[in-house]
Write a protein that holds these residues in place. Structure first.
Motif, PDB file in Angstrom:
ATOM      1  N   VAL A  59       0.838  -1.205   0.000  1.00 20.62           N
ATOM      2  CA  VAL A  59       0.000   0.000   0.000  1.00 20.62           C
ATOM      3  C   VAL A  59       0.871   1.254   0.000  1.00 20.62           C
ATOM      4  O   VAL A  59       0.611   2.211  -0.743  1.00 20.62           O
ATOM      5  N   LEU A  60       1.908   1.252   0.817  1.00 20.59           N
ATOM      6  CA  LEU A  60       2.824   2.400   0.857  1.00 20.59           C
ATOM      7  C   LEU A  60       3.521   2.591  -0.473  1.00 20.59           C
ATOM      8  O   LEU A  60       3.756   3.735  -0.911  1.00 20.59           O
ATOM      9  N   LYS A  61       3.849   1.506  -1.142  1.00 23.27           N
ATOM     10  CA  LYS A  61       4.498   1.583  -2.453  1.00 23.27           C
ATOM     11  C   LYS A  61       3.547   2.177  -3.488  1.00 23.27           C
ATOM     12  O   LYS A  61       3.962   2.948  -4.362  1.00 23.27           O
ATOM     13  N   MET A  62       2.264   1.829  -3.387  1.00 19.55           N
ATOM     14  CA  MET A  62       1.269   2.410  -4.283  1.00 19.55           C
ATOM     15  C   MET A  62       1.189   3.915  -4.086  1.00 19.55           C
ATOM     16  O   MET A  62       1.077   4.683  -5.049  1.00 19.55           O
ATOM     17  N   MET A  63       1.236   4.337  -2.843  1.00 14.11           N
ATOM     18  CA  MET A  63       1.204   5.765  -2.527  1.00 14.11           C
ATOM     19  C   MET A  63       2.425   6.477  -3.092  1.00 14.11           C
ATOM     20  O   MET A  63       2.335   7.593  -3.616  1.00 14.11           O
ATOM     21  N   ASP A  64       3.573   5.817  -3.005  1.00 13.31           N
ATOM     22  CA  ASP A  64       4.829   6.415  -3.447  1.00 13.31           C
ATOM     23  C   ASP A  64       4.962   6.398  -4.966  1.00 13.31           C
ATOM     24  O   ASP A  64       5.347   7.404  -5.580  1.00 13.31           O
ATOM     25  N   ASP A  65       4.664   5.251  -5.588  1.00 16.49           N
ATOM     26  CA  ASP A  65       4.881   5.095  -7.034  1.00 16.49           C
ATOM     27  C   ASP A  65       3.776   5.695  -7.888  1.00 16.49           C
ATOM     28  O   ASP A  65       4.039   6.241  -8.962  1.00 16.49           O
ATOM     29  N   TYR A  66       2.519   5.587  -7.427  1.00 14.89           N
ATOM     30  CA  TYR A  66       1.381   5.993  -8.251  1.00 14.89           C
ATOM     31  C   TYR A  66       0.597   7.160  -7.676  1.00 14.89           C
ATOM     32  O   TYR A  66      -0.447   7.540  -8.206  1.00 14.89           O
ATOM     33  N   ASP A  67       1.073   7.706  -6.563  1.00 12.61           N
ATOM     34  CA  ASP A  67       0.390   8.812  -5.902  1.00 12.61           C
ATOM     35  C   ASP A  67      -1.039   8.424  -5.505  1.00 12.61           C
ATOM     36  O   ASP A  67      -1.964   9.237  -5.535  1.00 12.61           O
ATOM     37  N   THR A  68      -1.213   7.146  -5.135  1.00 16.45           N
ATOM     38  CA  THR A  68      -2.528   6.639  -4.743  1.00 16.45           C
ATOM     39  C   THR A  68      -2.960   7.254  -3.409  1.00 16.45           C
ATOM     40  O   THR A  68      -2.186   7.308  -2.459  1.00 16.45           O
ATOM     41  N   LYS A  69      -4.209   7.699  -3.356  1.00 16.15           N
ATOM     42  CA  LYS A  69      -4.778   8.191  -2.105  1.00 16.15           C
ATOM     43  C   LYS A  69      -5.447   7.024  -1.385  1.00 16.15           C
ATOM     44  O   LYS A  69      -6.228   6.293  -1.992  1.00 16.15           O
ATOM     45  N   VAL A  70      -5.132   6.862  -0.109  1.00 16.23           N
ATOM     46  CA  VAL A  70      -5.638   5.728   0.666  1.00 16.23           C
ATOM     47  C   VAL A  70      -6.575   6.226   1.770  1.00 16.23           C
ATOM     48  O   VAL A  70      -6.209   7.104   2.543  1.00 16.23           O
ATOM     49  N   ILE A  75      -7.892   7.081  17.617  1.00 13.65           N
ATOM     50  CA  ILE A  75      -7.117   8.058  16.845  1.00 13.65           C
ATOM     51  C   ILE A  75      -7.913   8.745  15.741  1.00 13.65           C
ATOM     52  O   ILE A  75      -7.400   9.640  15.073  1.00 13.65           O
ATOM     53  N   MET A  76      -9.152   8.330  15.526  1.00  8.75           N
ATOM     54  CA  MET A  76      -9.967   8.939  14.460  1.00  8.75           C
ATOM     55  C   MET A  76     -10.487  10.315  14.875  1.00  8.75           C
ATOM     56  O   MET A  76     -10.806  10.509  16.045  1.00  8.75           O
ATOM     57  N   PRO A  77     -10.659  11.183  13.861  1.00  8.04           N
ATOM     58  CA  PRO A  77     -10.152  11.054  12.489  1.00  8.04           C
ATOM     59  C   PRO A  77      -8.677  11.415  12.431  1.00  8.04           C
ATOM     60  O   PRO A  77      -8.203  12.227  13.218  1.00  8.04           O
ATOM     61  N   LEU A  78      -7.976  10.809  11.493  1.00 12.74           N
ATOM     62  CA  LEU A  78      -6.545  11.037  11.355  1.00 12.74           C
ATOM     63  C   LEU A  78      -6.212  11.252   9.884  1.00 12.74           C
ATOM     64  O   LEU A  78      -6.627  10.480   9.028  1.00 12.74           O
ATOM     65  N   ARG A  79      -5.480  12.309   9.608  1.00  8.65           N
ATOM     66  CA  ARG A  79      -5.041  12.581   8.242  1.00  8.65           C
ATOM     67  C   ARG A  79      -3.529  12.773   8.242  1.00  8.65           C
ATOM     68  O   ARG A  79      -2.987  13.559   9.029  1.00  8.65           O
ATOM     69  N   LEU A  80      -2.858  12.036   7.358  1.00  5.81           N
ATOM     70  CA  LEU A  80      -1.412  12.160   7.206  1.00  5.81           C
ATOM     71  C   LEU A  80      -1.122  12.674   5.801  1.00  5.81           C
ATOM     72  O   LEU A  80      -1.168  11.905   4.826  1.00  5.81           O
ATOM     73  N   GLY A  81      -0.876  13.964   5.703  1.00  7.97           N
ATOM     74  CA  GLY A  81      -0.645  14.568   4.399  1.00  7.97           C
ATOM     75  C   GLY A  81      -1.901  14.539   3.541  1.00  7.97           C
ATOM     76  O   GLY A  81      -3.023  14.520   4.037  1.00  7.97           O
ATOM     77  N   LYS A  82      -1.707  14.488   2.221  1.00  5.64           N
ATOM     78  CA  LYS A  82      -2.832  14.488   1.285  1.00  5.64           C
ATOM     79  C   LYS A  82      -3.205  13.081   0.824  1.00  5.64           C
ATOM     80  O   LYS A  82      -4.216  12.903   0.149  1.00  5.64           O
ATOM     81  N   GLN A  83      -2.402  12.074   1.218  1.00  8.32           N
ATOM     82  CA  GLN A  83      -2.598  10.758   0.637  1.00  8.32           C
ATOM     83  C   GLN A  83      -3.194   9.707   1.567  1.00  8.32           C
ATOM     84  O   GLN A  83      -3.648   8.661   1.098  1.00  8.32           O
ATOM     85  N   PHE A  84      -3.216   9.951   2.865  1.00 14.23           N
ATOM     86  CA  PHE A  84      -3.686   8.905   3.776  1.00 14.23           C
ATOM     87  C   PHE A  84      -4.564   9.490   4.870  1.00 14.23           C
ATOM     88  O   PHE A  84      -4.224  10.505   5.483  1.00 14.23           O
ATOM     89  N   GLN A  85      -5.693   8.841   5.101  1.00 13.27           N
ATOM     90  CA  GLN A  85      -6.570   9.257   6.192  1.00 13.27           C
ATOM     91  C   GLN A  85      -7.324   8.066   6.756  1.00 13.27           C
ATOM     92  O   GLN A  85      -7.596   7.091   6.064  1.00 13.27           O
ATOM     93  N   ILE A  86      -7.621   8.159   8.050  1.00 15.15           N
ATOM     94  CA  ILE A  86      -8.416   7.147   8.744  1.00 15.15           C
ATOM     95  C   ILE A  86      -9.683   7.828   9.232  1.00 15.15           C
ATOM     96  O   ILE A  86      -9.619   8.869   9.888  1.00 15.15           O
ATOM     97  N   ARG A  87     -10.828   7.253   8.930  1.00 14.38           N
ATOM     98  CA  ARG A  87     -12.088   7.879   9.304  1.00 14.38           C
ATOM     99  C   ARG A  87     -13.184   6.829   9.458  1.00 14.38           C
ATOM    100  O   ARG A  87     -12.966   5.639   9.223  1.00 14.38           O
ATOM    101  N   LYS A  88     -14.357   7.289   9.831  1.00 14.12           N
ATOM    102  CA  LYS A  88     -15.478   6.386  10.087  1.00 14.12           C
ATOM    103  C   LYS A  88     -16.248   6.069   8.816  1.00 14.12           C
ATOM    104  O   LYS A  88     -16.703   4.932   8.603  1.00 14.12           O
TER     105      LYS A  88
END
Length: 272
Positions: free
Chosen positions: A68-79, A93-106
């Motif tokens: 998943v991290l490789k997808m974010m790095d190589d293809y700019d995939t948003k997770v 820890i919700m909600p959590l956002r790490l930069g523009k590419q990763f977030q944890i939510r309900k």
């Protein structure tokens, strides 16, 4: 690595990483083959319930997140990681956002063409997991035992040259109460989507992959990676497909096509 298909969105759920039944290698193999703009992990990705008791975290479970991290790095995939009932530890820890590419939510609302889909794991309407957690844990133990029996049975079937047979899926479909629960589950979630002013619902939770029209709304369930080994994918035209992983077809092809990589495929074209 050559990717045959580039999807706009991939939705997977119910991996139950940390358990013996999780098909971590298979789902990781899938993500290595196909890239996407947006990856939605729709709940029960990590099975915190079993990890507290008798589960075990292995390298193949870590490999999934590395992919998943490789997808974010190589293809700019948003997770987007949506919390499920088995990974309810994320509530802390919700909600959590790490930069523009990763977030944890309900939950999440996805725009697909001219439509809007409400995405949630699906346990919000499960009275057992929300109000009687001790009973849910008991059911989880029974389900784990059933998977163990199913594994032994399929070793015997493989020895006889017979195909895989999902004993637990058949039992769930045969039990009238289970069928009634699934139907009620689908109807309640579509009503929830309607209340959010959405055109459809995307969920998981019950390990029953599906794409169907319920009234004026669209119901989609991504299934699981314990038995069904299924994923929902959206192409760039807003068309949704439900696909099933077929390990034998993967082994027989160095560069599998979409039809070779999955044994079955169901599609719901975008309704204009």
């Amino acid at each position: 690595m050559k990717s045959n298909i580039h999807f706009r969105t991939i939705v997977i759920s119910d991996l139950h990483l940390g358990t013996k039944g999780s098909k971590a290698k298979e789902v990781t193999n899938f993500l290595k083959q196909y890239k996407c703009q947006k990856l939605i992990l729709n709940g029960d990705i990590i099975d915190g319930w079993q990890l507290k008791k008798y589960g075990a975290w292995k390298k193949k479970h870590t490999a999934f997140f590395k992919t998943v991290l490789k997808m974010m790095d190589d293809y700019d995939t948003k997770v987007i990681y949506l919390r499920g009932n088995h990974d309810d530890f994320l509530d802390q820890i919700m909600p959590l956002r790490l930069g523009k590419q990763f977030q944890i939510r309900k939950d999440y609302i996805l725009k697909s063409g001219s439509k809007r889909y409400y995405i949630t794991h699906g346990d919000v309407f499960d009275s057992i997991t929300t109000n009687l957690k001790w009973l849910a844990y008991l059911g989880d133990i029974g389900y784990t035992f059933l998977l163990w029996v199913n594994k032994l049975y399929n070793h015997y079937r493989a020895w006889q040259g017979k195909p895989y047979y999902s004993l637990s899926q058949v039992i769930k479909q045969k039990v009238k109460a289970a069928v009634s629960y699934i139907s009620d589950f689908e109807e309640k979630l579509t009503e929830l989507a309607r209340s959010r002013n959405c055109d459809g619902i995307i969920c998981g939770h019950i390990h029953q992959p599906a794409i169907r029209q319920i009234g004026e709304l669209i119901y989609m369930n991504s299934g699981d990676w314990v038995e069904s080994l299924s994923a929902l994918v959206e192409d760039h035209n807003g068309n949704w497909s439900l696909m099933y992983y077929n390990e034998q077809d993967v082994k027989s092809s160095e560069e599998p096509t979409i039809s070779e990589f999955f044994g079955r495929k169901e599609r719901l074209a975008q309704v204009s």
